[in-house]
Structure formats: C-alpha cells, structure tokens
Design an enzyme around this catalytic site. Structure first.
Site, PDB file in Angstrom:
ATOM      1  CG  ASP A 156      -1.633  -1.344   1.374  1.00 15.32           C
ATOM      2  OD1 ASP A 156      -2.407  -1.688   0.469  1.00 15.32           O
ATOM      3  OD2 ASP A 156      -1.390  -2.055   2.365  1.00 15.32           O
ATOM      4  CG  HIS A 158      -3.341  -5.153   3.660  1.00 18.69           C
ATOM      5  ND1 HIS A 158      -2.912  -4.370   2.622  1.00 18.69           N
ATOM      6  CD2 HIS A 158      -3.766  -6.310   3.103  1.00 18.69           C
ATOM      7  CE1 HIS A 158      -3.068  -5.030   1.493  1.00 18.69           C
ATOM      8  NE2 HIS A 158      -3.594  -6.212   1.746  1.00 18.69           N
TER       9      HIS A 158
HETATM   10  P1  NAX Z   1      -2.405 -18.175  -3.584  1.00 16.33           P
HETATM   11  O1  NAX Z   1      -3.781 -18.711  -3.382  1.00 16.33           O
HETATM   12  O2  NAX Z   1      -1.824 -18.150  -4.948  1.00 16.33           O
HETATM   13  O3  NAX Z   1      -1.399 -18.972  -2.643  1.00 16.33           O
HETATM   14  C1  NAX Z   1      -1.641 -19.227  -1.311  1.00 16.33           C
HETATM   15  C2  NAX Z   1      -0.912 -20.479  -0.926  1.00 16.33           C
HETATM   16  O4  NAX Z   1      -1.029 -20.641   0.487  1.00 16.33           O
HETATM   17  C3  NAX Z   1      -1.479 -21.746  -1.573  1.00 16.33           C
HETATM   18  O5  NAX Z   1      -0.448 -22.483  -2.176  1.00 16.33           O
HETATM   19  C4  NAX Z   1      -2.102 -22.484  -0.393  1.00 16.33           C
HETATM   20  O6  NAX Z   1      -2.073 -23.886  -0.556  1.00 16.33           O
HETATM   21  C5  NAX Z   1      -1.191 -22.021   0.736  1.00 16.33           C
HETATM   22  N1  NAX Z   1      -1.728 -22.233   2.073  1.00 16.33           N
HETATM   23  C6  NAX Z   1      -3.017 -22.175   2.488  1.00 16.33           C
HETATM   24  N2  NAX Z   1      -3.090 -22.518   3.784  1.00 16.33           N
HETATM   25  C7  NAX Z   1      -1.840 -22.791   4.199  1.00 16.33           C
HETATM   26  C8  NAX Z   1      -1.273 -23.198   5.430  1.00 16.33           C
HETATM   27  N3  NAX Z   1      -2.033 -23.423   6.504  1.00 16.33           N
HETATM   28  N4  NAX Z   1       0.049 -23.393   5.504  1.00 16.33           N
HETATM   29  C9  NAX Z   1       0.831 -23.207   4.426  1.00 16.33           C
HETATM   30  N5  NAX Z   1       0.356 -22.821   3.223  1.00 16.33           N
HETATM   31  C10 NAX Z   1      -0.961 -22.608   3.110  1.00 16.33           C
HETATM   32  O7  NAX Z   1      -2.442 -16.710  -2.927  1.00 16.33           O
HETATM   33  P2  NAX Z   1      -1.424 -15.502  -3.135  1.00 16.33           P
HETATM   34  O8  NAX Z   1      -1.874 -14.673  -4.269  1.00 16.33           O
HETATM   35  O9  NAX Z   1      -0.043 -16.019  -3.123  1.00 16.33           O
HETATM   36  O10 NAX Z   1      -1.732 -14.636  -1.814  1.00 16.33           O
HETATM   37  C11 NAX Z   1      -1.401 -15.104  -0.542  1.00 16.33           C
HETATM   38  C12 NAX Z   1      -1.981 -14.213   0.542  1.00 16.33           C
HETATM   39  O11 NAX Z   1      -1.455 -12.894   0.466  1.00 16.33           O
HETATM   40  C13 NAX Z   1      -3.501 -14.039   0.461  1.00 16.33           C
HETATM   41  O12 NAX Z   1      -4.036 -14.160   1.772  1.00 16.33           O
HETATM   42  C14 NAX Z   1      -3.665 -12.619  -0.006  1.00 16.33           C
HETATM   43  O13 NAX Z   1      -4.891 -12.060   0.389  1.00 16.33           O
HETATM   44  C15 NAX Z   1      -2.490 -11.964   0.691  1.00 16.33           C
HETATM   45  N6  NAX Z   1      -2.059 -10.643   0.202  1.00 16.33           N
HETATM   46  C16 NAX Z   1      -1.656  -9.737   1.128  1.00 16.33           C
HETATM   47  C17 NAX Z   1      -1.144  -8.517   0.786  1.00 16.33           C
HETATM   48  C18 NAX Z   1      -0.678  -7.562   1.812  1.00 16.33           C
HETATM   49  O14 NAX Z   1      -0.295  -6.469   1.427  1.00 16.33           O
HETATM   50  N7  NAX Z   1      -0.688  -7.880   3.103  1.00 16.33           N
HETATM   51  C19 NAX Z   1      -1.055  -8.113  -0.632  1.00 16.33           C
HETATM   52  C20 NAX Z   1      -1.081  -9.256  -1.587  1.00 16.33           C
HETATM   53  C21 NAX Z   1      -2.030 -10.373  -1.228  1.00 16.33           C
HETATM   54  O15 NAX Z   1      -3.313 -10.015  -1.627  1.00 16.33           O
END
Ligand code: NAX
Length: 350
Positions: free
Chosen positions: A176, A204
């Site tokens: 952000d 966020h």
């Molecule tokens: P993806 O869905 O591509 O990847 C997430 C991965 O996490 C998957 O491989 C899934 O199997 C794995 N996962 C789920 N539960 C798990 C657990 N208990 N232990 C280990 N791995 C686990 O999502 P992606 O685009 O990579 O985004 C990941 C996260 O970042 C989401 O929650 C998203 O909302 C968050 N974000 C946060 C941002 C921030 O600024 N704080 C910005 C970017 C993003 O939106």
C-alpha cells in the site's frame, strides 16, 4: 607460480570467511506471490548479496507436488547463495531454527463464506504457525505476515508465540505504501524514489488511510511537501486515497488474479529494511504492535505506523502533527481492527 599460489590463497580465504547460511521459511510457497518472491530472496535481494540461504518452503499437503516443481525451478536458477531448498507440509520442519519467517499462505475467501468463518479459519492457521514458531524457531526470528487479514493474523501468531518478542512480528502494508508513493510520483512526473515518507495508517484493508501530509517530493533540486508539489488538494483528499485503498481490487478486476509481482517486491522491501535498516531521515509503513502510546491508537493491535529501523529494531516515528481529517481516518481503521481482534481472540480461546 607465485601468482597462482596467491590467488589460491585468496579463494580459500574468501570461502572460509563466507557467512553461515541463514534459514528462511516462506509459507504458501506453492502460491502465486511466492512464485515471484522466492527468486528475489534466493538471489540476495533481501538478506544481502553475501548471505547464503537455506530456503524452507511450507504449504499444505495437496500442494506438495507443486512445491516439487518450485524446488526444481529454484535449483535450475543456479543461484550461488542458495545452499538448500526444503519443501514440506509439516510446521515442525518448516519453522525449525528459522531466522526469518514470511507467512504468505492463508485461507482465501470462498464464495458465500461469511467474514466470521474466514476469520475463524485463519485464526486456526496462525495459532498453529505461531505455536510452531514458539516451539521450533530461533527466539530472534523476524516474522512478516502477508496472508490476509494480515494485521489480525499477525496478532494471533504473535499471541501464540509468547516467548518471541512481539516486536519481532510485523505485517505487510508496504505494498500500500509503494502504491501511494507511485501514485504521487506519477502525478508529479518524477521517479518513485523521489517521493519519501508517505504513510499507511491502520489496517491492510479498504479502511487503511494513505496519508501524504508528511511526505516530500524531490523535484527541481529541492524537497517540497507533497501538497505543494501536487497542487491539487481535492485529489489528495479523495481520488488519491480511494485509488490506493481500492488498488488491490482494481488489479484483480483487470488481471483476474490478485497482486503478486508487486506484493513480492513489497515483501522484499519490508524484510530488507528490517535486516539493514531504513535510510537516514526516511520512514516506511509497517503493521507493528501498538502499545497504546502512539497517536491515540489502542494497545494490543497490529496497526500500520510510520517506522524507522536500526539494528533490526523498529521505532514508531513520533510527534507528527495530525489534523482532524487524518485523526478521523486513523480512528476509523483502528476501530475496524479492534472489532476484528475481539472476534479473533474469541476464536483463539475456543
Ligand atoms: P495463492 O492462493 O496463490 O497462494 C496461497 C498459498 O497458500 C497456496 O499455495 C495455499 O495452498 C497455501 N496455504 C493455504 N493454507 C496454508 C497453510 N495453513 N500453511 C501453508 N500454506 C498454506 O495466494 P497468493 O496470491 O499467493 O496470496 C497469498 C496471501 O497474500 C492471500 O491471503 C492474499 O490475500 C495476501 N495478500 C496480502 C497482501 C498484503 O499487502 N498484506 C497483498 C497481496 C495479497 O493479496
């Protein structure tokens, strides 16, 4: 002959003086953010160009075959700093002796899912991971939470790891922050490094408050306040704020996928600043533990503040004058976090 001996000696010296590898775990390692992030970490963008690394990739069991592919690709990058890559679905392996933990994986919102159910699922994940950090990680570990709801997930992880200082936990609002800097830079037709000290306050989420009252633009050989450089208060009070708040949604709408490249870059910026410190006279935004003593924000929240970092420790930048416009927005995002925390803490004790 002498030259050969001398160069052999230098090579031996260089090898023997090389640092011990540090251990870095990335969760959600089979996901799309990790796919952009891992290369940056492994080539030295975060922990330094002389710091060898062991990368631990943690994901859930169904994603293990995908992790194998990620491991192969990392190997194929032939990166000299990368000493080992360990894929796993076990938290006790994932968090063992780690120096840095980047928690990207979380439960995504599924169609028809209530906010409360989403929070409940994430409390379960971050309670487990916090507990594993408590048990297996180094006490000096630096933990960065990215997975949403990032602030509250970070709070839950920290509460579940009571022997690790809560100052070691932070959540990502740097994306952000970078979005806000870039918007101002584009408006002033300067490169983004000419904009400093924007602030993201709070959560966020779309209640976050991107604030440029203390930011400066370096233009025409001198630093000027953003308000003087932009000369459009109406935009700064409305369009600018909503653009930054809604940017994640706009990217999803256009790409049909959420931000990944820019999120990975922001994670690298955040962790590198923790490791090496912020530049003199500059501050960055980071979700950190609120003690209740800064800017009237309640304690026991992970709230995004302006921070400066030295010797791997952050300090909230104090004493910035806050006008009524800003104060109302800072309070609104704090209120959302208090509500989120209270619900999450209820689940934590169940
Ligand atoms: P993806 O869905 O591509 O990847 C997430 C991965 O996490 C998957 O491989 C899934 O199997 C794995 N996962 C789920 N539960 C798990 C657990 N208990 N232990 C280990 N791995 C686990 O999502 P992606 O685009 O990579 O985004 C990941 C996260 O970042 C989401 O929650 C998203 O909302 C968050 N974000 C946060 C941002 C921030 O600024 N704080 C910005 C970017 C993003 O939106």
């Amino acid at each position: 002959m002498l030259t050969l001996l001398a160069s052999m000696y230098l090579v031996t010296q260089a090898l023997s003086s090389q640092a011990e590898p540090i251990r870095v775990v990335v969760t959600g390692a089979a996901g799309q953010i990790a796919y952009s992030l891992l290369y940056g970490i492994a080539r030295g963008d975060v922990f330094g160009k002389d710091q060898p690394i062991v990368l631990v990739l943690l994901d859930i069991p169904p994603m293990l075959p995908v992790l194998d592919g990620v491991v192969m690709e990392l190997q194929d990058c032939a990166l000299p700093l990368l000493r080992d890559v360990i894929p796993t679905d076990k938290v006790e392996v994932g968090f063992k002796d780690v120096d840095a933990a980047i928690l990207v994986g979380s439960m995504p919102r599924k169609e028809g899912m209530e906010r409360k159910d989403l929070l409940k699922a994430n409390v379960a994940i971050f309670k487990t991971q916090g507990g594993a950090l408590e048990k297996h990680a180094k006490k000096t570990v630096k933990v960065l939470v990215v997975g949403n709801p990032a602030n509250t997930n970070c709070l839950i992880a920290s509460k579940s790891a009571p022997s690790i200082p809560k100052e070691n936990f932070s959540c990502l609002t740097r994306l952000d922050h970078n979005r806000a800097s870039a918007q101002v830079a584009m408006r002033c037709s300067v490169s983004s490094d000419k904009v400093k000290n924007v602030i993201i306050w709070g959560n966020h989420s779309s209640t976050q408050y991107p604030d440029v009252h203390h930011a400066k633009v370096n233009a025409h050989g001198g630093e000027v306040p953003v308000y003087d450089a932009v000369k459009d208060d109406a935009w700064l009070h409305a369009g600018f704020i909503s653009t930054v708040q809604q940017r994640g949604g706009a990217v999803i709408k256009a790409r049909k996928l959420s931000s990944a490249m820019s999120a990975a870059k922001a994670i690298c910026d955040h962790m590198r600043d923790i490791w090496f410190g912020t530049k003199e006279g500059e501050f960055v935004s980071m979700g950190v533990s609120s003690s209740g003593n800064a800017y009237g924000i309640p304690e026991d929240l992970i709230y995004s503040f302006p921070v400066q970092i030295k010797n791997k420790s952050w300090k909230i930048v104090g004493g910035l004058p806050i006008n009524d416009f800003s104060r109302a927005k800072m309070a609104a995002t704090a209120e959302e976090l208090v509500e989120e925390r209270d619900t999450a803490v209820e689940f934590l004790s169940q």
